[in-house]
Design an enzyme around this catalytic site. Structure first.
Site, PDB file in Angstrom:
ATOM      1  N   ASN A 193     -10.175  -0.608   0.709  1.00  0.00           N
ATOM      2  CA  ASN A 193      -8.721  -0.468   0.647  1.00  0.00           C
ATOM      3  C   ASN A 193      -8.245  -0.996  -0.706  1.00  0.00           C
ATOM      4  O   ASN A 193      -8.303  -2.194  -0.962  1.00  0.00           O
ATOM      5  CB  ASN A 193      -8.098  -1.264   1.798  1.00  0.00           C
ATOM      6  CG  ASN A 193      -6.583  -1.201   1.814  1.00  0.00           C
ATOM      7  OD1 ASN A 193      -5.959  -0.788   0.843  1.00  0.00           O
ATOM      8  ND2 ASN A 193      -5.982  -1.641   2.905  1.00  0.00           N
ATOM      9  N   CYS A 244       0.813  -1.227   0.000  1.00  0.00           N
ATOM     10  CA  CYS A 244       0.000   0.000   0.000  1.00  0.00           C
ATOM     11  C   CYS A 244       0.844   1.274   0.000  1.00  0.00           C
ATOM     12  O   CYS A 244       0.335   2.354  -0.268  1.00  0.00           O
ATOM     13  CB  CYS A 244      -0.943  -0.003   1.185  1.00  0.00           C
ATOM     14  SG  CYS A 244      -1.898  -1.515   1.311  1.00  0.00           S
ATOM     15  N   HIS A 251      -3.514   6.878   3.248  1.00  0.00           N
ATOM     16  CA  HIS A 251      -3.894   5.590   2.664  1.00  0.00           C
ATOM     17  C   HIS A 251      -5.264   5.211   3.212  1.00  0.00           C
ATOM     18  O   HIS A 251      -5.510   5.286   4.426  1.00  0.00           O
ATOM     19  CB  HIS A 251      -2.838   4.542   3.024  1.00  0.00           C
ATOM     20  CG  HIS A 251      -3.245   3.156   2.677  1.00  0.00           C
ATOM     21  ND1 HIS A 251      -3.850   2.844   1.480  1.00  0.00           N
ATOM     22  CD2 HIS A 251      -3.147   1.984   3.365  1.00  0.00           C
ATOM     23  CE1 HIS A 251      -4.107   1.549   1.450  1.00  0.00           C
ATOM     24  NE2 HIS A 251      -3.698   1.007   2.584  1.00  0.00           N
TER      25      HIS A 251
HETATM   26  N1  COA Z   1     -17.677  -9.310  10.874  1.00  0.00           N
HETATM   27  C1  COA Z   1     -18.051  -9.566  12.134  1.00  0.00           C
HETATM   28  N2  COA Z   1     -17.189  -9.851  13.115  1.00  0.00           N
HETATM   29  C2  COA Z   1     -15.878  -9.883  12.777  1.00  0.00           C
HETATM   30  C3  COA Z   1     -15.418  -9.640  11.474  1.00  0.00           C
HETATM   31  C4  COA Z   1     -16.395  -9.346  10.500  1.00  0.00           C
HETATM   32  N3  COA Z   1     -16.058  -9.095   9.220  1.00  0.00           N
HETATM   33  N4  COA Z   1     -14.095  -9.735  11.454  1.00  0.00           N
HETATM   34  C5  COA Z   1     -13.718 -10.024  12.708  1.00  0.00           C
HETATM   35  N5  COA Z   1     -14.779 -10.133  13.517  1.00  0.00           N
HETATM   36  C6  COA Z   1     -14.828 -10.425  14.942  1.00  0.00           C
HETATM   37  C7  COA Z   1     -13.569 -11.066  15.439  1.00  0.00           C
HETATM   38  O1  COA Z   1     -13.605 -12.446  15.215  1.00  0.00           O
HETATM   39  C8  COA Z   1     -13.545 -10.681  16.899  1.00  0.00           C
HETATM   40  O2  COA Z   1     -14.362 -11.607  17.594  1.00  0.00           O
HETATM   41  P1  COA Z   1     -13.905 -12.165  19.041  1.00  0.00           P
HETATM   42  O3  COA Z   1     -13.811 -10.949  19.932  1.00  0.00           O
HETATM   43  O4  COA Z   1     -15.003 -13.090  19.393  1.00  0.00           O
HETATM   44  O5  COA Z   1     -12.586 -12.839  18.795  1.00  0.00           O
HETATM   45  C9  COA Z   1     -14.272  -9.344  16.935  1.00  0.00           C
HETATM   46  O6  COA Z   1     -14.947  -9.218  15.688  1.00  0.00           O
HETATM   47  C10 COA Z   1     -13.343  -8.155  17.149  1.00  0.00           C
HETATM   48  O7  COA Z   1     -12.215  -8.313  16.339  1.00  0.00           O
HETATM   49  P2  COA Z   1     -11.010  -7.285  16.378  1.00  0.00           P
HETATM   50  O8  COA Z   1      -9.902  -7.847  15.569  1.00  0.00           O
HETATM   51  O9  COA Z   1     -10.749  -6.849  17.783  1.00  0.00           O
HETATM   52  O10 COA Z   1     -11.680  -6.054  15.644  1.00  0.00           O
HETATM   53  P3  COA Z   1     -10.994  -4.674  15.373  1.00  0.00           P
HETATM   54  O11 COA Z   1     -11.776  -3.595  16.027  1.00  0.00           O
HETATM   55  O12 COA Z   1      -9.521  -4.706  15.608  1.00  0.00           O
HETATM   56  O13 COA Z   1     -11.195  -4.523  13.807  1.00  0.00           O
HETATM   57  C11 COA Z   1      -9.994  -4.761  11.747  1.00  0.00           C
HETATM   58  C12 COA Z   1     -10.653  -5.479  12.931  1.00  0.00           C
HETATM   59  C13 COA Z   1      -9.429  -5.797  10.807  1.00  0.00           C
HETATM   60  C14 COA Z   1     -11.064  -3.933  11.048  1.00  0.00           C
HETATM   61  C15 COA Z   1      -8.896  -3.827  12.293  1.00  0.00           C
HETATM   62  O14 COA Z   1      -8.048  -4.543  13.155  1.00  0.00           O
HETATM   63  C16 COA Z   1      -8.066  -3.211  11.207  1.00  0.00           C
HETATM   64  O15 COA Z   1      -8.544  -2.420  10.415  1.00  0.00           O
HETATM   65  N6  COA Z   1      -6.744  -3.526  11.143  1.00  0.00           N
HETATM   66  C17 COA Z   1      -5.893  -3.017  10.112  1.00  0.00           C
HETATM   67  C18 COA Z   1      -6.124  -3.783   8.846  1.00  0.00           C
HETATM   68  C19 COA Z   1      -5.563  -3.090   7.628  1.00  0.00           C
HETATM   69  O16 COA Z   1      -5.648  -1.912   7.482  1.00  0.00           O
HETATM   70  N7  COA Z   1      -5.026  -3.897   6.720  1.00  0.00           N
HETATM   71  C20 COA Z   1      -4.514  -3.448   5.478  1.00  0.00           C
HETATM   72  C21 COA Z   1      -3.270  -2.688   5.673  1.00  0.00           C
HETATM   73  S1  COA Z   1      -2.682  -1.997   4.213  1.00  0.00           S
END
Ligand code: COA
Length: 311
Positions: free
Chosen positions: A266, A111, A236
């Site tokens: 993204n 990215c 980004h």
């Molecule tokens: N729908 C519903 N629930 C979901 C889910 C979805 N699509 N994806 C994950 N969950 C669940 C998880 O399993 C977790 O459940 P648990 O508590 O029972 O284990 C819960 O939701 C919370 O997950 P968590 O990882 O704490 O959520 P978060 O607030 O960190 O958000 C992301 C997850 C991926 C959105 C976030 O971590 C993020 O944006 N990270 C950066 C990713 C990124 O930018 N990647 C590309 C980089 S270039």
């Protein structure tokens, strides 16, 4: 003399995939995706529309906007992690399409790739190797997305951007830049053996919040500027919560940060240039504005540039 962007192009495929569409195939909800990421929809390329096809569309617009002919381009840099194939590169495919011969290569910095491209182009223009350099950011992430994995499938989309760069007046164009990589974080975001994106969302999130804010502040300082000199921030477009953290670090009001993540998701290497092109089309960036572009991604990589807009 400075070095800057004189023409931009963007392209997104026609097909829109909404959060509601995903609700029917994954254990997720529109509400969860919106509140955790800010994403409402993303565009998905057709089966027969490949990365190079999207790159061609954005490039044609960029060279038209720059008012140059393809044969004036001396170097093509294409940032992508989802090329049509390992080789020939998408950059080489562009030379074939436009019927030209010039230096051409792809850049793999995920990215951050578009920023890596702009800064690489700047070096070749400053040392007078070429008069015009084309920088493209393009991804067909839909083909490396595991559509059964709700952790990643909700995040990504397809699209392309292109920028023609050349010399501009002294004090305009790229004023400062910052590039970095730390492979020890590579395990948090990578293409796995099945050629699918694998991710530890929480680790990437922590890294991104810290790095985006720090890089944005540093790239302003390197240009001899303060936070309050920034007129527009193009982060980004990964997750609205990560973007907001960077905006708050610069004390910028909401309307001074580009936001396209809700409709495109993204798009990795395409995301920053897509947003920049869109803000320009809407007249939000004006001549002489100080614009900060900042990104992070797989690698882990990061990059930022401070630009004084205009020729
Ligand atoms: N729908 C519903 N629930 C979901 C889910 C979805 N699509 N994806 C994950 N969950 C669940 C998880 O399993 C977790 O459940 P648990 O508590 O029972 O284990 C819960 O939701 C919370 O997950 P968590 O990882 O704490 O959520 P978060 O607030 O960190 O958000 C992301 C997850 C991926 C959105 C976030 O971590 C993020 O944006 N990270 C950066 C990713 C990124 O930018 N990647 C590309 C980089 S270039």
């Amino acid at each position: 003399m400075g070095v800057g962007i004189i023409g931009l192009g963007k392209y997104v495929p026609e097909k829109v995939l909404t959060n509601h569409d995903l609700e029917s195939v994954l254990d997720t909800t529109d509400e969860w995706i919106r509140s955790r990421t800010g994403i409402e929809a993303r565009h998905i390329a057709a089966d027969d529309e490949n990365t190079s096809h999207m790159a061609i569309k954005a490039t044609q617009i960029a060279i038209d906007n720059a008012g140059i002919k393809p044969e004036q381009i001396g170097l093509i840099l294409v940032a992508t992690v989802s090329p049509d194939q390992g080789f020939p590169s998408v950059a080489c495919q562009l030379t074939e399409h436009f019927g030209i011969q010039c230096a051409a290569m792809d850049i793999a910095a995920a990215c951050s790739g578009f920023i890596y491209g702009l800064v690489t182009a700047q070096q070749f223009l400053e040392n007078n190797s070429y008069e015009y350099v084309l920088v493209v950011g393009v991804e067909k992430l839909s083909k490396v997305t595991d559509w059964n994995d709700r952790n990643t499938a909700i995040l990504f989309g397809d699209g392309a951007c292109a920028a023609v760069m050349t010399k501009v007046s002294e004090g305009r164009g790229i004023l400062a830049s910052e590039l970095g990589a730390d492979g020890s974080g590579g395990k948090h975001l990578y293409l796995n053996e099945e050629n699918h994106i694998a991710m530890n969302g929480r680790e990437v999130f922590k890294f991104a919040v810290r790095q985006m804010g720090e890089s944005a502040v540093q790239v302003l300082e390197k240009a001899g500027l303060q936070k309050e000199d920034c007129d527009f921030l193009i982060p980004h477009q990964a997750n609205i919560r990560i973007m907001e953290a960077a905006r708050e670090r610069l004390n910028l009001p909401e309307e001074k940060m580009s936001k396209t993540v809700h409709k495109y998701g993204n798009t990795s290497a395409a995301s920053i240039g897509l947003s920049l092109a869109e803000e320009l089309e809407q007249g939000k960036i004006k001549d002489d504005d100080i614009v900060v572009l900042v990104g992070f991604g797989g690698g882990l990589t990061w990059g930022a540039v401070t630009i004084r807009w205009g020729k």
